[in-house]
Design a protein around this motif. Structure first.
Motif, PDB file in Angstrom:
ATOM      1  N   ASP A  61      28.722 -37.993  44.070  1.00  0.00           N
ATOM      2  CA  ASP A  61      28.011 -39.239  44.298  1.00  0.00           C
ATOM      3  C   ASP A  61      27.424 -39.205  45.701  1.00  0.00           C
ATOM      4  OD1 ASP A  61      28.897 -40.131  41.834  1.00  0.00           O
ATOM      5  OD2 ASP A  61      30.568 -41.280  42.669  1.00  0.00           O
ATOM      6  N   VAL A  62      26.191 -39.674  45.839  1.00  0.00           N
ATOM      7  CA  VAL A  62      25.537 -39.781  47.144  1.00  0.00           C
ATOM      8  C   VAL A  62      25.594 -41.250  47.532  1.00  0.00           C
ATOM      9  CG1 VAL A  62      23.415 -39.426  48.444  1.00  0.00           C
ATOM     10  CG2 VAL A  62      24.022 -37.840  46.607  1.00  0.00           C
ATOM     11  N   ILE A  63      26.343 -41.541  48.606  1.00  0.00           N
ATOM     12  CA  ILE A  63      26.590 -42.919  49.022  1.00  0.00           C
ATOM     13  C   ILE A  63      25.879 -43.189  50.333  1.00  0.00           C
ATOM     14  CG2 ILE A  63      28.362 -44.601  49.641  1.00  0.00           C
ATOM     15  CD1 ILE A  63      30.274 -42.886  47.859  1.00  0.00           C
ATOM     16  N   LEU A  64      25.125 -44.277  50.363  1.00  0.00           N
ATOM     17  CA  LEU A  64      24.380 -44.680  51.547  1.00  0.00           C
ATOM     18  C   LEU A  64      25.274 -45.565  52.401  1.00  0.00           C
ATOM     19  CD1 LEU A  64      21.568 -44.596  52.884  1.00  0.00           C
ATOM     20  CD2 LEU A  64      21.012 -46.660  51.625  1.00  0.00           C
ATOM     21  N   ASP A  65      25.684 -45.060  53.568  1.00  0.00           N
ATOM     22  CA  ASP A  65      26.566 -45.806  54.465  1.00  0.00           C
ATOM     23  C   ASP A  65      25.787 -46.758  55.368  1.00  0.00           C
ATOM     24  OD1 ASP A  65      28.839 -44.540  53.448  1.00  0.00           O
ATOM     25  OD2 ASP A  65      28.609 -42.871  54.825  1.00  0.00           O
ATOM     26  N   GLY A  66      24.568 -46.430  55.694  1.00  0.00           N
ATOM     27  CA  GLY A  66      23.747 -47.280  56.545  1.00  0.00           C
ATOM     28  C   GLY A  66      22.323 -46.789  56.582  1.00  0.00           C
ATOM     29  N   ALA A  67      21.385 -47.719  56.763  1.00  0.00           N
ATOM     30  CA  ALA A  67      19.969 -47.364  56.755  1.00  0.00           C
ATOM     31  C   ALA A  67      19.489 -46.840  58.105  1.00  0.00           C
ATOM     32  CB  ALA A  67      19.128 -48.564  56.348  1.00  0.00           C
ATOM     33  N   GLY A  68      20.205 -47.162  59.172  1.00  0.00           N
ATOM     34  CA  GLY A  68      19.776 -46.706  60.489  1.00  0.00           C
ATOM     35  C   GLY A  68      18.587 -47.494  60.992  1.00  0.00           C
ATOM     36  N   ASP A  69      17.860 -46.932  61.954  1.00  0.00           N
ATOM     37  CA  ASP A  69      16.738 -47.621  62.587  1.00  0.00           C
ATOM     38  C   ASP A  69      15.467 -47.598  61.743  1.00  0.00           C
ATOM     39  OD1 ASP A  69      18.383 -48.115  64.730  1.00  0.00           O
ATOM     40  OD2 ASP A  69      17.742 -46.319  65.828  1.00  0.00           O
ATOM     41  N   LYS A  70      15.326 -46.602  60.882  1.00  0.00           N
ATOM     42  CA  LYS A  70      14.088 -46.423  60.111  1.00  0.00           C
ATOM     43  C   LYS A  70      14.297 -46.878  58.665  1.00  0.00           C
ATOM     44  CE  LYS A  70      12.887 -42.435  62.907  1.00  0.00           C
ATOM     45  NZ  LYS A  70      12.667 -40.990  62.880  1.00  0.00           N
ATOM     46  N   LYS A  71      14.544 -48.155  58.488  1.00  0.00           N
ATOM     47  CA  LYS A  71      14.875 -48.703  57.175  1.00  0.00           C
ATOM     48  C   LYS A  71      13.763 -48.470  56.156  1.00  0.00           C
ATOM     49  CE  LYS A  71      16.510 -52.991  55.122  1.00  0.00           C
ATOM     50  NZ  LYS A  71      16.870 -54.383  55.403  1.00  0.00           N
ATOM     51  N   ILE A  72      12.519 -48.614  56.573  1.00  0.00           N
ATOM     52  CA  ILE A  72      11.398 -48.440  55.656  1.00  0.00           C
ATOM     53  C   ILE A  72      11.339 -47.000  55.143  1.00  0.00           C
ATOM     54  CG2 ILE A  72       8.872 -48.459  55.479  1.00  0.00           C
ATOM     55  CD1 ILE A  72       8.925 -50.870  57.408  1.00  0.00           C
ATOM     56  N   GLN A  73      11.565 -46.037  56.030  1.00  0.00           N
ATOM     57  CA  GLN A  73      11.563 -44.627  55.623  1.00  0.00           C
ATOM     58  C   GLN A  73      12.695 -44.364  54.633  1.00  0.00           C
ATOM     59  OE1 GLN A  73       8.457 -44.148  56.721  1.00  0.00           O
ATOM     60  NE2 GLN A  73       9.086 -42.034  56.954  1.00  0.00           N
ATOM     61  N   ALA A  98      26.406 -48.397  49.070  1.00  0.00           N
ATOM     62  CA  ALA A  98      25.762 -48.307  47.762  1.00  0.00           C
ATOM     63  C   ALA A  98      25.607 -46.854  47.329  1.00  0.00           C
ATOM     64  CB  ALA A  98      24.400 -48.980  47.805  1.00  0.00           C
ATOM     65  N   LYS A  99      25.793 -46.601  46.045  1.00  0.00           N
ATOM     66  CA  LYS A  99      25.608 -45.258  45.493  1.00  0.00           C
ATOM     67  C   LYS A  99      24.135 -45.076  45.157  1.00  0.00           C
ATOM     68  CE  LYS A  99      30.207 -44.773  43.542  1.00  0.00           C
ATOM     69  NZ  LYS A  99      30.994 -44.615  42.309  1.00  0.00           N
ATOM     70  N   VAL A 100      23.516 -44.125  45.834  1.00  0.00           N
ATOM     71  CA  VAL A 100      22.109 -43.820  45.566  1.00  0.00           C
ATOM     72  C   VAL A 100      22.007 -42.976  44.306  1.00  0.00           C
ATOM     73  CG1 VAL A 100      20.030 -42.711  46.465  1.00  0.00           C
ATOM     74  CG2 VAL A 100      21.546 -43.944  48.015  1.00  0.00           C
ATOM     75  N   LEU A 101      22.839 -41.950  44.206  1.00  0.00           N
ATOM     76  CA  LEU A 101      22.888 -41.088  43.031  1.00  0.00           C
ATOM     77  C   LEU A 101      24.338 -40.956  42.592  1.00  0.00           C
ATOM     78  CD1 LEU A 101      20.500 -38.229  44.210  1.00  0.00           C
ATOM     79  CD2 LEU A 101      19.959 -40.050  42.617  1.00  0.00           C
ATOM     80  N   GLU A 102      24.576 -40.953  41.275  1.00  0.00           N
ATOM     81  CA  GLU A 102      25.926 -40.816  40.753  1.00  0.00           C
ATOM     82  C   GLU A 102      26.017 -39.598  39.845  1.00  0.00           C
ATOM     83  OE1 GLU A 102      28.125 -44.390  39.466  1.00  0.00           O
ATOM     84  OE2 GLU A 102      26.218 -45.428  39.748  1.00  0.00           O
ATOM     85  N   ALA A 112      19.577 -34.490  48.450  1.00  0.00           N
ATOM     86  CA  ALA A 112      19.390 -35.929  48.630  1.00  0.00           C
ATOM     87  C   ALA A 112      19.961 -36.373  49.975  1.00  0.00           C
ATOM     88  CB  ALA A 112      20.056 -36.697  47.490  1.00  0.00           C
ATOM     89  N   LYS A 113      21.123 -35.846  50.322  1.00  0.00           N
ATOM     90  CA  LYS A 113      21.742 -36.192  51.609  1.00  0.00           C
ATOM     91  C   LYS A 113      20.840 -35.765  52.757  1.00  0.00           C
ATOM     92  CE  LYS A 113      25.747 -35.427  54.538  1.00  0.00           C
ATOM     93  NZ  LYS A 113      26.990 -34.729  54.754  1.00  0.00           N
ATOM     94  N   GLY A 120      16.653 -41.022  58.475  1.00  0.00           N
ATOM     95  CA  GLY A 120      17.376 -41.839  59.451  1.00  0.00           C
ATOM     96  C   GLY A 120      18.602 -42.546  58.899  1.00  0.00           C
ATOM     97  N   ALA A 121      18.997 -42.275  57.683  1.00  0.00           N
ATOM     98  CA  ALA A 121      20.142 -42.957  57.067  1.00  0.00           C
ATOM     99  C   ALA A 121      21.444 -42.209  57.350  1.00  0.00           C
ATOM    100  CB  ALA A 121      19.930 -43.072  55.573  1.00  0.00           C
ATOM    101  N   LYS A 122      22.544 -42.939  57.231  1.00  0.00           N
ATOM    102  CA  LYS A 122      23.875 -42.331  57.258  1.00  0.00           C
ATOM    103  C   LYS A 122      24.316 -42.193  55.811  1.00  0.00           C
ATOM    104  CE  LYS A 122      25.507 -44.038  61.685  1.00  0.00           C
ATOM    105  NZ  LYS A 122      26.597 -44.735  62.371  1.00  0.00           N
ATOM    106  N   VAL A 123      24.703 -40.969  55.414  1.00  0.00           N
ATOM    107  CA  VAL A 123      24.992 -40.687  54.016  1.00  0.00           C
ATOM    108  C   VAL A 123      26.314 -39.936  53.881  1.00  0.00           C
ATOM    109  CG1 VAL A 123      24.113 -39.547  51.935  1.00  0.00           C
ATOM    110  CG2 VAL A 123      22.518 -40.491  53.595  1.00  0.00           C
ATOM    111  N   THR A 124      27.042 -40.240  52.803  1.00  0.00           N
ATOM    112  CA  THR A 124      28.270 -39.545  52.474  1.00  0.00           C
ATOM    113  C   THR A 124      28.135 -38.987  51.062  1.00  0.00           C
ATOM    114  OG1 THR A 124      29.533 -41.130  53.778  1.00  0.00           O
ATOM    115  CG2 THR A 124      30.783 -39.768  52.247  1.00  0.00           C
ATOM    116  N   VAL A 125      28.629 -37.768  50.859  1.00  0.00           N
ATOM    117  CA  VAL A 125      28.676 -37.173  49.512  1.00  0.00           C
ATOM    118  C   VAL A 125      30.129 -37.071  49.119  1.00  0.00           C
ATOM    119  CG1 VAL A 125      28.159 -35.147  48.122  1.00  0.00           C
ATOM    120  CG2 VAL A 125      26.530 -35.896  49.873  1.00  0.00           C
ATOM    121  N   LYS A 126      30.475 -37.665  47.995  1.00  0.00           N
ATOM    122  CA  LYS A 126      31.868 -37.620  47.488  1.00  0.00           C
ATOM    123  C   LYS A 126      31.891 -37.018  46.116  1.00  0.00           C
ATOM    124  CE  LYS A 126      33.636 -41.486  50.100  1.00  0.00           C
ATOM    125  NZ  LYS A 126      34.326 -42.736  50.087  1.00  0.00           N
TER     126      LYS A 126
END
Length: 126
Positions: A61-73, A98-102, A112-113, A120-126
């Motif tokens: 699963d690709v989990i979005l931990d935070g959007a960072g400064d470049k939210k639009i990107q 939120a899970k971007v990909l499951e 994807a990560k 600019g996002a913070k991402v975790t892969v589990k």
């Protein structure tokens, strides 16, 4: 060929090793073009005295931990990865954890990560 009852089949499966069950499930999936992920876990748990096999994780699963400064990107990248509409992608980016990909393959999850982190996002892969 005589038709086997459900009890007969279960009795046969009970006498099989985990490796034999695994091979049977693979052959069944190929023959009938289906996936039996949940029943495999049940069958493996029901096999008494069987040696547990350590399985390598093949779904991530690709989990979005935070959007960072470049939210639009990040929203643009989420739309590219998921084919979501603008509002749905924005809502997903606004949701912490939120899970971007499951349940995707490791290489897809890593790509994807990398793409989300480049945006600019913070991402975790589990």
């Amino acid at each position: 060929m005589a038709k086997l009852s459900q009890d007969d089949l279960l009795a046969e499966f009970e006498g099989m090793t985990l490796i034999e069950l695994s091979e049977f499930v693979k052959a069944f999936e190929e023959k009938f073009d289906v996936t039996a992920a949940a029943p495999v876990a049940v069958a493996a748990a029901a096999a008494p005295g069987a040696v547990e096999a350590v399985e390598e994780q093949d779904e991530f699963d690709v989990i979005l931990d935070g959007a960072g400064d470049k939210k639009i990107q990040v929203i643009k990248e989420v739309r590219t990865l998921t084919s979501l509409g603008l509002k749905e992608a924005k809502d997903l980016v606004d949701t912490a954890g939120a899970k971007v990909l499951e349940k995707v393959a490791k290489d897809v999850a890593e790509k994807a990560k990398a793409a989300l982190e480049a945006a600019g996002a913070k991402v975790t892969v589990k």
